[in-house]
Design an enzyme around this catalytic site. Structure first.
Site, PDB file in Angstrom:
ATOM      1  CG  HIS A  41      26.680 -14.786 -32.359  1.00 30.07           C
ATOM      2  ND1 HIS A  41      27.052 -16.815 -32.183  1.00 30.07           N
ATOM      3  CD2 HIS A  41      25.823 -14.633 -31.455  1.00 30.07           C
ATOM      4  CE1 HIS A  41      26.619 -16.190 -30.837  1.00 30.07           C
ATOM      5  NE2 HIS A  41      25.767 -15.510 -30.590  1.00 30.07           N
ATOM      6  CG  ASP A  89      29.234 -18.471 -33.882  1.00 33.85           C
ATOM      7  OD1 ASP A  89      28.514 -17.932 -33.502  1.00 33.85           O
ATOM      8  OD2 ASP A  89      29.473 -16.724 -33.934  1.00 33.85           O
ATOM      9  CB  SER A 183      27.182 -16.537 -27.991  1.00 34.91           C
ATOM     10  OG  SER A 183      25.641 -17.087 -27.681  1.00 34.91           O
TER      11      SER A 183
HETATM   12  C1  LIG Z   1      24.823 -10.044 -29.903  1.00 37.31           C
HETATM   13  C2  LIG Z   1      25.094 -11.442 -29.179  1.00 37.31           C
HETATM   14  C3  LIG Z   1      24.588 -11.069 -28.169  1.00 37.31           C
HETATM   15  C4  LIG Z   1      22.948 -11.285 -30.130  1.00 37.31           C
HETATM   16  C5  LIG Z   1      22.248 -12.767 -29.747  1.00 37.31           C
HETATM   17  O1  LIG Z   1      23.246 -13.479 -29.268  1.00 37.31           O
HETATM   18  N1  LIG Z   1      21.307 -12.915 -29.389  1.00 37.31           N
HETATM   19  C6  LIG Z   1      20.914 -13.977 -28.593  1.00 37.31           C
HETATM   20  C7  LIG Z   1      19.468 -13.587 -27.992  1.00 37.31           C
HETATM   21  C8  LIG Z   1      18.804 -15.175 -27.902  1.00 37.31           C
HETATM   22  C9  LIG Z   1      19.286 -16.255 -27.611  1.00 37.31           C
HETATM   23  C10 LIG Z   1      20.352 -16.213 -28.342  1.00 37.31           C
HETATM   24  C11 LIG Z   1      20.655 -17.846 -27.496  1.00 37.31           C
HETATM   25  C12 LIG Z   1      22.082 -17.786 -27.235  1.00 37.31           C
HETATM   26  C13 LIG Z   1      22.968 -18.991 -26.990  1.00 37.31           C
HETATM   27  C14 LIG Z   1      22.564 -19.922 -27.155  1.00 37.31           C
HETATM   28  C15 LIG Z   1      20.954 -19.748 -27.413  1.00 37.31           C
HETATM   29  C16 LIG Z   1      20.164 -21.362 -27.694  1.00 37.31           C
HETATM   30  N2  LIG Z   1      20.706 -22.076 -26.954  1.00 37.31           N
HETATM   31  C17 LIG Z   1      20.285 -18.722 -27.769  1.00 37.31           C
HETATM   32  C18 LIG Z   1      21.204 -15.121 -28.729  1.00 37.31           C
END
Ligand SMILES: CC(C)CC(=O)Nc1cccc(-c2cccc(CN)c2)c1
Length: 232
Positions: A41, A89, A183
């Site tokens: 993602h 993912d 992420s």
């Molecule tokens: C292109 C990508 C960066 C888009 C994206 O991932 N957005 C986004 C927005 C809010 C929370 C998160 C998020 C990530 C990792 C863990 C978590 C929750 N533990 C939330 C991720």
């Protein structure tokens, strides 16, 4: 990383920062000399532009010995990944050349035995993701310890309501949690990468929405197959 703290520099020499135009977008980690594992993602909205991979870093901006930006030869998302759910993912990135391994750049082994990590096991997540709810981005690598929660608890209708498959795992997200930009990073339990951070419900630090990780063991054959086919 919400509710965590600055990591000791270079004690996680496998950590990668996936960047576009010099900006950190997602985490990742070195699984072989020429391969980084991250989350599919992370390519959302990048118009299939290739990332650059920063290895050997603690600070994203300061000059550091052994810090080096690598070009990517290929980005291979898992064929089952899609933007509508968190399934499969995973993203494999082949670097343009083998990374130069040293005290600050090392491979992290991943779990190959497909067995759930026991609930309450305390694991570690690290990343350069946001450190506040308002979205402040850190310059230096952050980390946080989180206990694994059972799939049954994570699947409760008041939590992720039966969307957590046997190829996913969860950790408690009360106050301390992974967040945007984390992420793709590894969930490390007893020194082994058991999971890859996925965005899940894209909220952070809310105990009703535990953090979700793609378990790596179920994908060991896919990972080995991609690395073998691209070798040479
Ligand atoms: C292109 C990508 C960066 C888009 C994206 O991932 N957005 C986004 C927005 C809010 C929370 C998160 C998020 C990530 C990792 C863990 C978590 C929750 N533990 C939330 C991720």
């Amino acid at each position: 990383i919400l509710g965590g703290y600055e990591a000791k520099p270079h004690l996680r020499p496998y950590m990668a920062s996936l960047q576009l135009d010099g900006q950190h977008v997602c985490g990742g980690f070195l699984i072989a000399e020429q391969w980084v594992l991250s989350a599919a993602h992370c390519t959302e909205g990048t118009n299939d532009k290739l990332f650059q991979v920063l290895l050997g870093a603690h600070s994203l901006t300061e000059p550091e010995p052994h810090k080096r930006l690598y070009r990517v030869r290929a980005q291979i998302p898992h064929p089952g990944s899609n933007i509508h759910n968190n399934r499969d993912d995973l993203l494999l990135l082949q670097l343009e050349e083998k990374a130069e391994l040293n005290a600050h750049v090392k491979v992290l082994p991943f779990q190959r035995e497909d067995r759930d990590v026991e609930a309450d096991t305390v694991c570690e997540a690290a990343g350069w993701g946001t450190v506040t709810h308002s979205g402040r981005r850190p310059d230096k690598l952050q980390q946080v310890e989180r206990p694994v929660i059972s799939r049954d608890l994570c699947n409760h209708r008041t939590r992720h309501d039966h969307t957590i498959t046997e190829k996913m795992m969860c950790t408690d997200s009360r106050k301390k949690d992974t967040c945007k930009g984390d992420s793709g990073g590894p969930l490390v339990c007893n020194g082994v990468a058991e999971g890859v951070v996925t965005a899940g419900s894209r909220v952070c630090g809310n105990y009703k929405k535990p953090a979700i990780y793609t378990r790596i063991a179920p994908y060991a054959a896919w990972i080995d197959g991609v690395m073998a086919s691209a070798a040479g």
